[in-house]
Design an enzyme around this catalytic site. Structure first.
Site, PDB file in Angstrom:
ATOM      1  N   ILE C  78      33.600  -2.623  44.505  1.00  0.00           N
ATOM      2  CA  ILE C  78      34.314  -2.370  43.248  1.00  0.00           C
ATOM      3  C   ILE C  78      33.669  -1.180  42.559  1.00  0.00           C
ATOM      4  CG2 ILE C  78      34.772  -3.327  40.954  1.00  0.00           C
ATOM      5  CD1 ILE C  78      35.706  -5.673  42.175  1.00  0.00           C
ATOM      6  N   CYS C  79      34.453  -0.213  42.166  1.00  0.00           N
ATOM      7  CA  CYS C  79      33.937   0.961  41.450  1.00  0.00           C
ATOM      8  C   CYS C  79      33.244   0.486  40.180  1.00  0.00           C
ATOM      9  CB  CYS C  79      35.080   1.911  41.090  1.00  0.00           C
ATOM     10  SG  CYS C  79      34.534   3.308  40.079  1.00  0.00           S
ATOM     11  N   ILE C  80      31.961   0.756  40.103  1.00  0.00           N
ATOM     12  CA  ILE C  80      31.193   0.210  38.980  1.00  0.00           C
ATOM     13  C   ILE C  80      31.641   0.820  37.653  1.00  0.00           C
ATOM     14  CG2 ILE C  80      29.265   1.849  39.300  1.00  0.00           C
ATOM     15  CD1 ILE C  80      27.399  -0.510  38.434  1.00  0.00           C
ATOM     16  N   GLY C  83      34.904  -0.680  36.826  1.00  0.00           N
ATOM     17  CA  GLY C  83      34.770  -2.118  36.677  1.00  0.00           C
ATOM     18  C   GLY C  83      34.150  -2.553  35.361  1.00  0.00           C
TER      19      GLY C  83
END
Lengths: 90, 119, 131, 90, 119, 131
Positions: C78-80, C83
């Site tokens: 997940i793209c931090i 996210g």
């Protein structure tokens, strides 16, 4: 008299084909790009408003200078004057 | 190293997708990838002059785009076909090149990876 | 071949999950591999822990299908940046920002955008499932 | 040869103007409604595919019966044959 | 009691919004409101014949729509303008009425509340 | 006048929050009232607890603006059907479905669709902020 809140250029097309003459129309968000399109579709300048902050953010304030740029308190006033209030964001 | 094309088809501010996509383009360039960017359809509004995101508490995307050359992203295109019919005044500090549909066909075919952010 | 996949759409707002999951399952069934699935933009909501699948006859449990994929060794990243601003945090981000509870589902991990580019560079193909 | 994944009818317009002749094109999701539009835009029937499950769900299998309806394993094969793979969902 | 209009402008299955919107329409009707539904633009695909949501693990929306009369939602319109140019075959078990743009203008003006679900 | 507001868009995917919050603040400033704000469809993500606002010069903390509105007595109702399938659960739903943690932010509550209709029926105006 209805109030139409238009959030996009395709939403504007859907709206203008279904609004009564003299219904008021406010362009918000990406809808502000469509100010000329609204005039071309026959919306009277007196019935057309842009949310000032959204036009400013997008750099279209100057191009739409001839139209009424409104703030939120004025938008609230318009919602008092009109019913129903219809959102268009296709 | 692969050749990346980022296609931006959404106008800014309505969502953060164009901004997030430019962050990805910069990261790709930082990885030494060859990166091109194409603005098309409503996406061409990203290069509009006189933006002021602060009016709605957002970053001004045209300012973000001025950083692209610093990441060695030199190929920044704007669809000529999408420009016609929209009253876009290109921000003068951006060096963007109008590109015709036939050249976009060639550009897409020449890339290994095409990254979009829609709708 | 080795695939990098990207998911840009949220559950219920798009078919990104159905398309990406069915595609990923077919990739593995054909004996090929997946370098990483990267969740970007609204796609990060796929990794929200507390999703309760509708109790209808289909019993489609998308979150469980993602976790099954993770169980087969596929990395779900997940793209931090996308996210945490939307509220998808693991225990470490929860602690860093002093939030009450983590919200990231098991099987997913928060990774940087560099991991998207690295996955694409390692893979033979990049396939993107839009919002 | 590129592979275009088309998820909507407006996405199809954006795609067909930018694809090379003989690039392959798969209609998925709401894109399956646009099968006739794709032919009208000059996509060769041999280059045009529909995701069978999505066409079936939407009730357009019959109207598009002349075209190739594919499953996920076939979609995976197409992605092996083509590069880049471009998604269109305006 | 207020008069509600639900405008559906999205096709089914791509998102659950049309379905969620019909749930709201049924709840409004259960509250004894006078409820009308208008399908326009891509939304007209909701009334397409031969749908089979099970193929992708979803409810079939045309089956949901057959329940509208049971909630005393009798005014179910499909935009005639949107139908032309789309090869929609209306599901015969639905009693939906084509409606022209000018009548849609009147319909909207006559309602107290217009609920949409876009994009 | 008394207003019923609806929010259909998620944070970062739409401007629904900025528009609805600024509108709601102007309604209250003008001495009028808000019967309820109803979060429907992807709008339910507005009530996700763990959102970490971007650390830029704007410091726009949308979640805090919602909570300030709640502090002024405005009811923030999240559609329970839209919410729990997407992963927005309060403590009672968390217990019911045996989930690890609640995800609903303070100031919001899960309510049924009937509460949307009831709010509209009590209000003079319904204004909807789309996705």
């Amino acid at each position: 008299m209805s109030l139409h809140l238009v959030f996009s250029s395709t939403g504007l097309s859907a709206c203008t084909r279904r609004r009564q003459r003299n219904d008021k129309l406010v362009l918000l968000g990406n809808g502000v790009y469509a100010h000329q399109q609204a005039l071309d579709a026959g919306v009277e300048p007196a019935d057309l408003y842009l949310l000032a902050a959204d036009a400013q953010a997008r750099g279209v304030s100057q191009a739409a200078a001839a139209l009424a740029h409104i703030d939120y308190p004025t938008l609230v006033e318009l919602t008092q004057q009109c019913s129903p209030i219809v959102s268009w964001n296709d | 190293m692969k050749r990346f094309l980022f296609i931006v088809s959404r106008s800014p501010y309505g969502s953060s997708h164009a901004l997030e996509q430019m962050e990805a383009a910069m990261v790709a360039a930082a990885f030494d990838a060859k990166v091109a960017v194409l603005f098309r359809d409503e996406g061409v509004w990203n290069v509009q002059q006189g933006q002021a995101g602060a009016a709605i508490g957002q970053k001004t995307i045209s300012n973000v785009l001025t950083a692209l050359p610093a990441y060695e992203i030199e190929e920044v295109y704007v669809c000529a076909d999408s420009l016609s019919g929209r009253d876009v005044q290109t921000e003068p500090s951006l060096s963007v090149k109008p590109i015709h549909l036939s050249d976009q066909q060639a550009l897409i075919s020449a890339c290994d990876v095409v990254i979009t952010a829609q709708p | 071949m080795n695939y990098a996949l990207a998911v840009h759409g949220a559950p219920y707002a798009s078919e990104a999950a159905e398309h990406a999951l069915s595609f990923a399952e077919a990739v593995l069934a054909s004996g090929q591999s997946i370098e990483r699935v990267f969740f970007f933009h609204d796609g990060v909501y796929q990794g929200l822990a507390a999703q309760v699948p509708p109790q209808d006859k289909f019993n489609t449990n998308t979150l469980k299908r993602w976790q099954d994929l993770a169980g087969r060794g596929v990395e779900l990243g997940i793209c931090i940046a996308s996210g945490i601003k939307r509220g998808i945090v693991d225990e470490s981000e929860q602690a860093r920002y002093e939030l009450e509870h983590p919200t990231l589902a098991q099987g997913f991990e928060l990774v940087g955008l560099g991991q998207l580019i690295a996955a694409i560079n390692s893979a033979d193909r990049y396939v993107e499932f839009p919002a």
